[in-house]
Scaffold this motif. Sequence first.
Motif, PDB file in Angstrom:
ATOM      1  N   LEU A   1     -78.655 -88.704 -28.229  1.00 24.32           N
ATOM      2  CA  LEU A   1     -79.784 -88.501 -27.327  1.00 24.32           C
ATOM      3  C   LEU A   1     -79.974 -87.020 -27.028  1.00 24.32           C
ATOM      4  N   ALA A   2     -78.879 -86.302 -26.785  1.00 25.63           N
ATOM      5  CA  ALA A   2     -78.973 -84.862 -26.523  1.00 25.63           C
ATOM      6  C   ALA A   2     -79.585 -84.145 -27.725  1.00 25.63           C
ATOM      7  N   GLU A   3     -79.186 -84.555 -28.921  1.00 25.95           N
ATOM      8  CA  GLU A   3     -79.759 -83.962 -30.139  1.00 25.95           C
ATOM      9  C   GLU A   3     -81.255 -84.264 -30.231  1.00 25.95           C
ATOM     10  N   ALA A   4     -81.639 -85.502 -29.928  1.00 27.92           N
ATOM     11  CA  ALA A   4     -83.057 -85.888 -29.995  1.00 27.92           C
ATOM     12  C   ALA A   4     -83.892 -85.085 -29.006  1.00 27.92           C
ATOM     13  N   VAL A   5     -83.378 -84.907 -27.800  1.00 27.32           N
ATOM     14  CA  VAL A   5     -84.104 -84.116 -26.795  1.00 27.32           C
ATOM     15  C   VAL A   5     -84.242 -82.676 -27.267  1.00 27.32           C
ATOM     16  N   ALA A   6     -83.159 -82.120 -27.815  1.00 28.47           N
ATOM     17  CA  ALA A   6     -83.200 -80.738 -28.304  1.00 28.47           C
ATOM     18  C   ALA A   6     -84.216 -80.602 -29.438  1.00 28.47           C
ATOM     19  N   LEU A   7     -84.249 -81.567 -30.334  1.00 26.90           N
ATOM     20  CA  LEU A   7     -85.230 -81.532 -31.422  1.00 26.90           C
ATOM     21  C   LEU A   7     -86.656 -81.608 -30.875  1.00 26.90           C
ATOM     22  N   HIS A   8     -86.864 -82.450 -29.884  1.00 24.78           N
ATOM     23  CA  HIS A   8     -88.191 -82.565 -29.284  1.00 24.78           C
ATOM     24  C   HIS A   8     -88.604 -81.248 -28.632  1.00 24.78           C
ATOM     25  N   ARG A   9     -87.683 -80.638 -27.917  1.00 21.62           N
ATOM     26  CA  ARG A   9     -87.999 -79.358 -27.271  1.00 21.62           C
ATOM     27  C   ARG A   9     -88.251 -78.260 -28.291  1.00 21.62           C
ATOM     28  N   GLN A  10     -87.622 -78.375 -29.440  1.00 19.13           N
ATOM     29  CA  GLN A  10     -87.808 -77.390 -30.503  1.00 19.13           C
ATOM     30  C   GLN A  10     -89.141 -77.610 -31.213  1.00 19.13           C
ATOM     31  N   GLY A  11     -89.769 -78.759 -30.969  1.00 21.39           N
ATOM     32  CA  GLY A  11     -91.063 -79.034 -31.577  1.00 21.39           C
ATOM     33  C   GLY A  11     -90.996 -79.883 -32.831  1.00 21.39           C
ATOM     34  N   ASP A  12     -89.822 -80.440 -33.137  1.00 20.11           N
ATOM     35  CA  ASP A  12     -89.661 -81.274 -34.324  1.00 20.11           C
ATOM     36  C   ASP A  12     -89.731 -82.748 -33.903  1.00 20.11           C
ATOM     37  N   ALA A  13     -90.952 -83.215 -33.665  1.00 22.82           N
ATOM     38  CA  ALA A  13     -91.149 -84.568 -33.143  1.00 22.82           C
ATOM     39  C   ALA A  13     -90.658 -85.642 -34.104  1.00 22.82           C
ATOM     40  N   ARG A  14     -90.872 -85.452 -35.385  1.00 21.13           N
ATOM     41  CA  ARG A  14     -90.463 -86.465 -36.371  1.00 21.13           C
ATOM     42  C   ARG A  14     -88.943 -86.649 -36.357  1.00 21.13           C
ATOM     43  N   ALA A  15     -88.203 -85.544 -36.375  1.00 18.37           N
ATOM     44  CA  ALA A  15     -86.737 -85.644 -36.351  1.00 18.37           C
ATOM     45  C   ALA A  15     -86.256 -86.193 -35.008  1.00 18.37           C
ATOM     46  N   ALA A  16     -86.894 -85.782 -33.919  1.00 18.35           N
ATOM     47  CA  ALA A  16     -86.516 -86.281 -32.586  1.00 18.35           C
ATOM     48  C   ALA A  16     -86.694 -87.799 -32.532  1.00 18.35           C
ATOM     49  N   ASP A  17     -87.797 -88.286 -33.066  1.00 16.98           N
ATOM     50  CA  ASP A  17     -88.060 -89.719 -33.067  1.00 16.98           C
ATOM     51  C   ASP A  17     -87.024 -90.464 -33.900  1.00 16.98           C
ATOM     52  N   ALA A  18     -86.654 -89.904 -35.051  1.00 19.75           N
ATOM     53  CA  ALA A  18     -85.673 -90.562 -35.921  1.00 19.75           C
ATOM     54  C   ALA A  18     -84.312 -90.667 -35.231  1.00 19.75           C
ATOM     55  N   VAL A  19     -83.877 -89.598 -34.580  1.00 23.15           N
ATOM     56  CA  VAL A  19     -82.577 -89.627 -33.904  1.00 23.15           C
ATOM     57  C   VAL A  19     -82.638 -90.545 -32.686  1.00 23.15           C
ATOM     58  N   ALA A  20     -83.736 -90.502 -31.941  1.00 27.80           N
ATOM     59  CA  ALA A  20     -83.894 -91.396 -30.790  1.00 27.80           C
ATOM     60  C   ALA A  20     -83.900 -92.855 -31.237  1.00 27.80           C
TER      61      ALA A  20
ATOM     62  N   ALA B   1     -76.846-101.849 -26.823  1.00 26.49           N
ATOM     63  CA  ALA B   1     -75.884-102.159 -25.765  1.00 26.49           C
ATOM     64  C   ALA B   1     -74.782-101.119 -25.609  1.00 26.49           C
ATOM     65  N   GLU B   2     -74.603-100.246 -26.562  1.00 25.29           N
ATOM     66  CA  GLU B   2     -73.525 -99.255 -26.473  1.00 25.29           C
ATOM     67  C   GLU B   2     -73.644 -98.415 -25.207  1.00 25.29           C
ATOM     68  N   ASP B   3     -74.852 -97.974 -24.907  1.00 24.16           N
ATOM     69  CA  ASP B   3     -75.085 -97.137 -23.725  1.00 24.16           C
ATOM     70  C   ASP B   3     -76.507 -97.419 -23.248  1.00 24.16           C
ATOM     71  N   ALA B   4     -76.616 -98.302 -22.272  1.00 19.30           N
ATOM     72  CA  ALA B   4     -77.939 -98.755 -21.817  1.00 19.30           C
ATOM     73  C   ALA B   4     -78.779 -97.602 -21.280  1.00 19.30           C
ATOM     74  N   ASP B   5     -78.156 -96.679 -20.568  1.00 20.23           N
ATOM     75  CA  ASP B   5     -78.907 -95.540 -20.022  1.00 20.23           C
ATOM     76  C   ASP B   5     -79.465 -94.669 -21.144  1.00 20.23           C
ATOM     77  N   ALA B   6     -78.629 -94.368 -22.132  1.00 20.74           N
ATOM     78  CA  ALA B   6     -79.084 -93.560 -23.268  1.00 20.74           C
ATOM     79  C   ALA B   6     -80.184 -94.290 -24.031  1.00 20.74           C
ATOM     80  N   THR B   7     -80.064 -95.600 -24.140  1.00 18.38           N
ATOM     81  CA  THR B   7     -81.085 -96.386 -24.838  1.00 18.38           C
ATOM     82  C   THR B   7     -82.428 -96.287 -24.127  1.00 18.38           C
ATOM     83  N   ARG B   8     -82.417 -96.418 -22.800  1.00 19.63           N
ATOM     84  CA  ARG B   8     -83.673 -96.309 -22.039  1.00 19.63           C
ATOM     85  C   ARG B   8     -84.281 -94.915 -22.192  1.00 19.63           C
ATOM     86  N   ARG B   9     -83.458 -93.905 -22.108  1.00 13.24           N
ATOM     87  CA  ARG B   9     -83.954 -92.533 -22.226  1.00 13.24           C
ATOM     88  C   ARG B   9     -84.495 -92.265 -23.631  1.00 13.24           C
TER      89      ARG B   9
END
Length: 160
Positions: free
Chosen positions: A111-130, A138-146
């Motif tokens: 999730l941290a990587e996806a947010v960083a990618l989104h902030r960097q402007g790489d929406a496609r990669a951010a979406d893939a990691v998210a 179920a591994e991490d419900a909070d991370a899943t929601r975010r």
Amino acid sequence: MRRLLPVLLLLGGCGGATEPPPPRDEALDRAALGGRLALEMERPVEAARLYRQALARARQRDDPGAIADAAVGLVAAELAVGRSREAVTAARDVRAELLRRGAVPPAALLLAEAVALHRQGDARAADAVAAEVVARGAEDADATRRAAFLRGLVAAGRRD
């Protein structure tokens, strides 16, 4: 038979014993706690420095869990400073490192990587990691929601 008995006793004592957990590392704990507190006090430059120390210490200890935790904090601190490129690099490096060690990178790191990618402007990669985070569910419900929220931001950016 008499010669075999001592050998069997020695071998019997070798099996089944579990290795005790490594002792707590106070330097690692202090650096990680200091990083978290610095972030809470809105001092991200100091937080990044402390999380780098924690990450280095966790690597010395060969502790995948501590490596992942320190990396999540480091990525958050780098994002708070506005250094999205460094945040992406840190997240990707640690993810690859954990995979090399045979450890599964936690959802929080992805999730941290996806947010960083989104902030960097790489929406496609951010979406893939998210999407990876959402797929774990179920591994991490909070991370899943975010991650689902981030995917929504990416879709909105595409006018989808």
